[in-house]
Each structure stands twice: as structure tokens, then as C-alpha cells.
Write a protein that holds these residues in place. Structure first.
Motif, PDB file in Angstrom:
ATOM      1  N   PHE A 184      55.795  24.212  53.526  1.00 36.09           N
ATOM      2  CA  PHE A 184      57.215  24.502  53.706  1.00 36.09           C
ATOM      3  C   PHE A 184      58.058  23.235  53.588  1.00 36.09           C
ATOM      4  CE2 PHE A 184      55.314  27.953  56.416  1.00 36.09           C
ATOM      5  CZ  PHE A 184      55.601  28.980  55.535  1.00 36.09           C
ATOM      6  N   ASP A 185      57.655  22.310  52.727  1.00 37.65           N
ATOM      7  CA  ASP A 185      58.412  21.070  52.571  1.00 37.65           C
ATOM      8  C   ASP A 185      59.539  21.202  51.558  1.00 37.65           C
ATOM      9  OD1 ASP A 185      56.901  19.849  54.460  1.00 37.65           O
ATOM     10  OD2 ASP A 185      55.575  18.811  53.062  1.00 37.65           O
ATOM     11  N   GLN A 186      59.357  22.003  50.521  1.00 40.12           N
ATOM     12  CA  GLN A 186      60.389  22.191  49.511  1.00 40.12           C
ATOM     13  C   GLN A 186      60.206  23.557  48.859  1.00 40.12           C
ATOM     14  OE1 GLN A 186      59.908  19.104  46.615  1.00 40.12           O
ATOM     15  NE2 GLN A 186      57.917  19.819  45.915  1.00 40.12           N
ATOM     16  N   SER A 187      61.239  24.004  48.153  1.00 45.01           N
ATOM     17  CA  SER A 187      61.197  25.321  47.520  1.00 45.01           C
ATOM     18  C   SER A 187      60.195  25.325  46.368  1.00 45.01           C
ATOM     19  CB  SER A 187      62.587  25.700  47.005  1.00 45.01           C
ATOM     20  OG  SER A 187      63.523  25.747  48.065  1.00 45.01           O
ATOM     21  N   TYR A 188      59.505  26.442  46.211  1.00 41.81           N
ATOM     22  CA  TYR A 188      58.547  26.600  45.120  1.00 41.81           C
ATOM     23  C   TYR A 188      58.275  28.088  44.943  1.00 41.81           C
ATOM     24  CZ  TYR A 188      55.033  27.213  48.808  1.00 41.81           C
ATOM     25  OH  TYR A 188      54.331  27.665  49.898  1.00 41.81           O
ATOM     26  N   SER A 189      57.399  28.420  44.022  1.00 42.93           N
ATOM     27  CA  SER A 189      57.069  29.818  43.750  1.00 42.93           C
ATOM     28  C   SER A 189      55.565  29.959  43.568  1.00 42.93           C
ATOM     29  CB  SER A 189      57.800  30.329  42.503  1.00 42.93           C
ATOM     30  OG  SER A 189      57.416  29.585  41.360  1.00 42.93           O
ATOM     31  N   LEU A 190      55.068  31.164  43.858  1.00 39.26           N
ATOM     32  CA  LEU A 190      53.659  31.505  43.686  1.00 39.26           C
ATOM     33  C   LEU A 190      53.558  32.725  42.772  1.00 39.26           C
ATOM     34  CD1 LEU A 190      52.186  31.172  47.305  1.00 39.26           C
ATOM     35  CD2 LEU A 190      51.737  29.681  45.362  1.00 39.26           C
ATOM     36  N   ASN A 191      52.605  32.693  41.856  1.00 35.52           N
ATOM     37  CA  ASN A 191      52.391  33.798  40.922  1.00 35.52           C
ATOM     38  C   ASN A 191      51.236  34.667  41.406  1.00 35.52           C
ATOM     39  OD1 ASN A 191      54.414  32.882  39.145  1.00 35.52           O
ATOM     40  ND2 ASN A 191      52.981  31.485  38.159  1.00 35.52           N
ATOM     41  N   VAL A 192      51.525  35.939  41.615  1.00 37.65           N
ATOM     42  CA  VAL A 192      50.506  36.923  41.968  1.00 37.65           C
ATOM     43  C   VAL A 192      50.349  37.856  40.770  1.00 37.65           C
ATOM     44  CG1 VAL A 192      49.810  38.734  43.571  1.00 37.65           C
ATOM     45  CG2 VAL A 192      51.141  36.788  44.399  1.00 37.65           C
ATOM     46  N   ASP A 193      49.176  37.844  40.153  1.00 39.10           N
ATOM     47  CA  ASP A 193      48.925  38.633  38.947  1.00 39.10           C
ATOM     48  C   ASP A 193      48.072  39.847  39.289  1.00 39.10           C
ATOM     49  OD1 ASP A 193      50.317  36.960  37.184  1.00 39.10           O
ATOM     50  OD2 ASP A 193      48.602  35.606  37.021  1.00 39.10           O
ATOM     51  N   LEU A 194      48.553  41.022  38.882  1.00 34.87           N
ATOM     52  CA  LEU A 194      47.797  42.269  39.019  1.00 34.87           C
ATOM     53  C   LEU A 194      47.279  42.663  37.638  1.00 34.87           C
ATOM     54  CD1 LEU A 194      50.145  44.400  41.315  1.00 34.87           C
ATOM     55  CD2 LEU A 194      48.360  42.799  41.988  1.00 34.87           C
ATOM     56  N   TYR A 195      45.968  42.708  37.490  1.00 31.63           N
ATOM     57  CA  TYR A 195      45.345  43.192  36.259  1.00 31.63           C
ATOM     58  C   TYR A 195      44.957  44.654  36.492  1.00 31.63           C
ATOM     59  CZ  TYR A 195      45.050  38.317  34.784  1.00 31.63           C
ATOM     60  OH  TYR A 195      45.355  37.023  34.424  1.00 31.63           O
ATOM     61  N   LEU A 196      45.517  45.540  35.679  1.00 38.36           N
ATOM     62  CA  LEU A 196      45.314  46.978  35.847  1.00 38.36           C
ATOM     63  C   LEU A 196      44.737  47.557  34.560  1.00 38.36           C
ATOM     64  CD1 LEU A 196      48.740  47.727  37.563  1.00 38.36           C
ATOM     65  CD2 LEU A 196      46.529  47.488  38.694  1.00 38.36           C
ATOM     66  N   LYS A 197      43.641  48.296  34.705  1.00 42.21           N
ATOM     67  CA  LYS A 197      42.952  48.848  33.536  1.00 42.21           C
ATOM     68  C   LYS A 197      42.726  50.343  33.726  1.00 42.21           C
ATOM     69  CE  LYS A 197      38.721  48.419  30.752  1.00 42.21           C
ATOM     70  NZ  LYS A 197      39.454  48.269  29.476  1.00 42.21           N
ATOM     71  N   THR A 198      43.185  51.130  32.759  1.00 40.62           N
ATOM     72  CA  THR A 198      42.916  52.564  32.720  1.00 40.62           C
ATOM     73  C   THR A 198      42.085  52.876  31.481  1.00 40.62           C
ATOM     74  OG1 THR A 198      44.942  53.061  31.489  1.00 40.62           O
ATOM     75  CG2 THR A 198      45.103  52.996  33.893  1.00 40.62           C
ATOM     76  N   ARG A 199      41.945  54.156  31.177  1.00 39.40           N
ATOM     77  CA  ARG A 199      41.147  54.536  30.012  1.00 39.40           C
ATOM     78  C   ARG A 199      41.776  54.071  28.705  1.00 39.40           C
ATOM     79  NH1 ARG A 199      41.145  60.821  31.012  1.00 39.40           N
ATOM     80  NH2 ARG A 199      43.316  60.200  31.419  1.00 39.40           N
ATOM     81  N   SER A 200      43.103  53.944  28.686  1.00 37.59           N
ATOM     82  CA  SER A 200      43.790  53.715  27.415  1.00 37.59           C
ATOM     83  C   SER A 200      44.450  52.357  27.288  1.00 37.59           C
ATOM     84  CB  SER A 200      44.861  54.802  27.210  1.00 37.59           C
ATOM     85  OG  SER A 200      44.307  56.092  27.326  1.00 37.59           O
ATOM     86  N   ILE A 201      44.647  51.645  28.392  1.00 38.53           N
ATOM     87  CA  ILE A 201      45.411  50.402  28.312  1.00 38.53           C
ATOM     88  C   ILE A 201      45.028  49.482  29.463  1.00 38.53           C
ATOM     89  CG2 ILE A 201      47.355  51.227  29.698  1.00 38.53           C
ATOM     90  CD1 ILE A 201      49.235  49.737  27.781  1.00 38.53           C
ATOM     91  N   THR A 202      45.157  48.188  29.201  1.00 38.27           N
ATOM     92  CA  THR A 202      44.985  47.160  30.232  1.00 38.27           C
ATOM     93  C   THR A 202      46.231  46.283  30.220  1.00 38.27           C
ATOM     94  OG1 THR A 202      42.593  47.131  29.898  1.00 38.27           O
ATOM     95  CG2 THR A 202      43.555  45.272  31.078  1.00 38.27           C
ATOM     96  N   ILE A 203      46.831  46.087  31.382  1.00 35.90           N
ATOM     97  CA  ILE A 203      48.052  45.294  31.464  1.00 35.90           C
ATOM     98  C   ILE A 203      47.913  44.247  32.563  1.00 35.90           C
ATOM     99  CG2 ILE A 203      49.481  47.217  30.678  1.00 35.90           C
ATOM    100  CD1 ILE A 203      50.462  47.499  33.585  1.00 35.90           C
ATOM    101  N   ARG A 204      48.780  43.261  32.476  1.00 42.69           N
ATOM    102  CA  ARG A 204      48.914  42.275  33.550  1.00 42.69           C
ATOM    103  C   ARG A 204      50.342  42.340  34.072  1.00 42.69           C
ATOM    104  NH1 ARG A 204      48.371  35.882  32.564  1.00 42.69           N
ATOM    105  NH2 ARG A 204      50.300  36.319  31.409  1.00 42.69           N
ATOM    106  N   LYS A 205      50.465  42.625  35.348  1.00 37.74           N
ATOM    107  CA  LYS A 205      51.771  42.692  36.001  1.00 37.74           C
ATOM    108  C   LYS A 205      51.892  41.504  36.940  1.00 37.74           C
ATOM    109  CE  LYS A 205      55.688  44.599  37.301  1.00 37.74           C
ATOM    110  NZ  LYS A 205      56.835  44.752  36.372  1.00 37.74           N
ATOM    111  N   ARG A 206      52.840  40.635  36.655  1.00 35.56           N
ATOM    112  CA  ARG A 206      53.027  39.434  37.479  1.00 35.56           C
ATOM    113  C   ARG A 206      54.134  39.660  38.499  1.00 35.56           C
ATOM    114  NH1 ARG A 206      52.843  33.479  35.089  1.00 35.56           N
ATOM    115  NH2 ARG A 206      50.651  34.054  35.356  1.00 35.56           N
ATOM    116  N   ILE A 207      53.849  39.256  39.731  1.00 33.92           N
ATOM    117  CA  ILE A 207      54.828  39.284  40.814  1.00 33.92           C
ATOM    118  C   ILE A 207      55.018  37.847  41.291  1.00 33.92           C
ATOM    119  CG2 ILE A 207      55.382  40.191  43.095  1.00 33.92           C
ATOM    120  CD1 ILE A 207      53.379  42.465  42.505  1.00 33.92           C
ATOM    121  N   VAL A 208      56.227  37.362  41.205  1.00 33.70           N
ATOM    122  CA  VAL A 208      56.528  35.986  41.591  1.00 33.70           C
ATOM    123  C   VAL A 208      57.089  35.986  43.012  1.00 33.70           C
ATOM    124  CG1 VAL A 208      57.815  33.896  41.033  1.00 33.70           C
ATOM    125  CG2 VAL A 208      56.994  35.382  39.195  1.00 33.70           C
ATOM    126  N   LEU A 209      56.444  35.213  43.884  1.00 32.89           N
ATOM    127  CA  LEU A 209      56.953  35.000  45.238  1.00 32.89           C
ATOM    128  C   LEU A 209      57.795  33.728  45.224  1.00 32.89           C
ATOM    129  CD1 LEU A 209      53.780  35.742  47.404  1.00 32.89           C
ATOM    130  CD2 LEU A 209      55.584  37.309  46.735  1.00 32.89           C
TER     131      LEU A 209
END
Length: 354
Positions: A184-209
């Protein structure tokens, strides 16, 4: 030719081009419908791509819904997946109408979208989840991210490229718990990546904290917490720190002495059968007996209660928040107060080739 006539001629030409453009945009549905009836998929795709940028919001949903269908008909799977993401990210799980299509084409498009609405892993309704009983600006023990998933999918979670967990998620509401960052010394961001795979497609959904850190001096010393007659915690047994580059992300310290010693005076117990400032009770309970019938009745009641099914546990109640804010003061320097705000910023999903 005078200047006035030249100006009129230019205006008439510009007006003519404008009318042609408006009429072309107005007739794009009928033209594409005719091309699709004749199974001319490539010209229909070219027409839609050139028309899409000039459409208003009312017609944009039909156009974006028709675009992946035309990519599918032209055997362009990479472009099809990108177009599907564009539609779901903007319009969610809404069913496209496509009422302007001929019945023969409409059935194909309806079947196409019915399949994708069941198989596309759309992440929506993303929020922080806080216990309803917690007070405002309380420092959370963990970060709980709640969201809805539109389809069954295998998942993998990564935080700044480091695997956290994986498995199978079913359609519905889900919860991710992340440890509260220590830095908690200075502002920054963290990347949380969700890899989701179904029968037809695979995606990456990024959530930035996004962590906003602000430090300021506290002028009123009376508001600070003072720990008197309590020696500082010593005897550190071990410490583990996690860095990304030169940035400290998490830190855990184990102490031999787990609690701060506090001197508390415990008065001696009161005499039996008495309460403070009351006369002793003449009928002492430990001199009384219990009848056998009362004992049997009590045992029977206890057995009856034991056979009852336990009450169903009530689920924990949470409230949704798009942002978490809290403040704290360091024990080492109590003149400095740190204000922390954590926001969620979802990024547009991207398709993966596998």
C-alpha cells in the motif's frame, strides 16, 4: 457561371450524395436479405462490413448479430469468434431479432444464435461482494469477486500470470476469493485473468484491480489509537514476501508471540448463591434434588429434539459493491493515514486459438 450558381450546384451535388448514402443505409437490410436468399454469402458479408460503421444504435444490434453468422457462412472462424465477443460484450445475452430476414434464412440464423447463447461463456454482473453485516470502510479479510456465468465452462484463474486455481464452473453465479494485497505504498493495478473453455470456444477475460493509494498526515492526535502498557511484538519466526519485479505484492510474517499481552484484572468469584450487593439465597440450588419423573421427562425431550432434522443453514448475505474503500494508520507512524480504494475494471474478452 456566377458564384451563386456554382455554390448552388455544389450544394445540390452534396445533397444528392447524402441522399444516396441515406437510402443505401436504409436499404441494407433488404439488399442483404436478397443476397442471403440466393446464398451469396461473400457479397452479403462485404456489404455488411462497409455499412456497419454508418449505422445508428437502433440498427447496430441486428448488424452485429448478423456479422458472425456471415463469417460462419464464409468459413472464417477467427473473425467469427471476434464478432461473437463484440456482440456479447455490448449486448449481453440478449436475443437478436433479425426479423427482416426471409423465413428460410431466419431459421438458420435463429439456430446459429441458439447454439451460441448456450455455449458462450459470458461473464456479467461483476462486483465486489461484502458481508452485509460489515461496516463501511472496514478492511476486508479477502477480496470476493462475484459474477454470473452464462454457460458451463472449464476455468483457470491467474493473478499476474501466476496460477491460482482451476476446475469446472456450471452456469450461474460464482465467487472468486483473492487475498488482500499487502503493498500500500503507491497506486498500482493487478491483472486477474479468467480462462474459460466450452465446447466451441476458449476465451480469456481479464479483470483489472485498480488500487488507488493516498497517504496524508493526521493532524488530530486524539483520534489515533494508543496502545499503552503493551510491549511491541517481537520474536519473528519467519517471513515470506512475494515480489513482481521490484514491487512487493504480498507479505506474510509468523511470530512466536501471537498476541499482544494485555494486563486485565479478574476479580475473585462471588460466594456461592450470591450476586453482587444481594443477600445470599437461602434455597441453595446444589442442596435441591431432582425427581426421577422430571429427569425421565427431560431425557425424553432431549432425545426427541435430537431426532429432529437440523435447521437448514442460511446462506451468507452479501452486498454488491463496484468499489471497496478503507483507511488505516500504521503503528510505526501514527501521524500518517493511508486511504485505499480498489476498483474493478473488466477488459474486453479475447478469443484463444485452442
Amino acid at each position: 457561371m456566377t458564384e451563386i450558381k456554382k455554390t448552388r450546384l455544389v450544394l445540390l451535388v452534396m445533397l444528392g450524395f447524402f441522399c444516396l448514402a441515406v437510402s443505401a443505409r436504409a436499404d441494407w437490410k433488404s439488399e442483404i436479405n436478397e443476397l442471403l436468399k440466393n446464398r451469396e454469402y461473400e457479397p452479403a458479408l462485404n456489404l455488411l462490413e462497409t455499412t456497419l460503421s454508418g449505422l445508428d444504435q437502433a440498427e447496430k444490434q441486428d448488424a452485429l448479430a448478423l456479422l458472425p453468422f456471415l463469417y460462419f457462412k464464409n468459413n472464417l472462424p477467427a473473425e467469427e469468434k471476434k464478432a461473437l465477443i463484440d456482440y456479447f460484450e455490448e449486448f449481453g445475452d440478449a436475443q437478436p431479432l433479425l426479423s427482416f430476414l426471409d423465413f428460410s434464412v431466419f431459421n438458420q440464423a435463429l439456430e446459429y444464435w441458439g447454439r451460441w447463447r448456450e455455449d458462450f461463456p459470458l461473464v456479467s454482473n461483476l462486483n465486489f461482494l461484502l458481508p452485509a453485516s460489515s461496516e463501511d470502510r472496514t478492511i476486508p479479510g479477502v477480496l470476493r469477486l462475484g459474477f454470473d456465468l452464462s454457460a458451463d465452462a472449464y476455468y483457470k484463474i491467474q493473478v499476474e500470470g501466476n496460477p491460482l486455481e482451476g476446475g469446472l464452473w456450471t452456469k450461474g453465479a460464482h465467487l472468486i476469493e483473492l487475498p488482500l494485497p499487502f503493498y500500500f505504498d503507491q497506486s498500482y493495478s493487478l491483472n486477474v485473468d479468467l480462462y474459460l473453455k466450452t465446447r466451441s470456444i476458449t476465451i480469456r477475460k481479464r479483470i483489472v484491480l485498480e488500487l488507488g493509494i493516498e497517504k496524508r498526515n493526521v493532524k488530530n492526535r486524539e483520534l489515533l489509537v494508543q496502545r499503552q502498557e503493551s510491549p511491541p511484538i517481537k520474536n519473528v519466526e519467519g517471513e515470506v514476501a512475494f515480489y513482481i519485479g521490484d514491487t512487493l505484492i504480498y507479505k506474510a510474517t509468523k511470530y512466536l508471540q501471537k498476541q499482544i499481552p494485555v494486563k486485565v484484572y479478574i476479580p475473585p468469584p462471588n460466594p456461592p448463591g450470591t450476586k453482587p450487593y444481594l443477600a445470599p439465597d437461602k434455597d441453595q440450588p446444589y442442596f435441591r434434588g431432582v425427581s426421577i419423573l422430571d429427569a425421565i421427562s427431560a431425557i425424553a425431550g432431549a432425545i426427541k429434539d435430537w431426532k429432529k432434522k437440523p435447521p437448514a443453514k442460511m446462506p451468507a448475505s452479501f452486498v454488491k459493491r463496484p468499489e471497496i474503500s478503507f483507511s488505516f494508520t500504521s503503528l510505526e507512524n501514527q501521524e500518517i493515514r493511508t486511504d485505499v480504494s480498489i476498483k474493478l475494471r473488466p477488459v474486453k474478452a479475447e478469443p484463444l486459438p485452442y
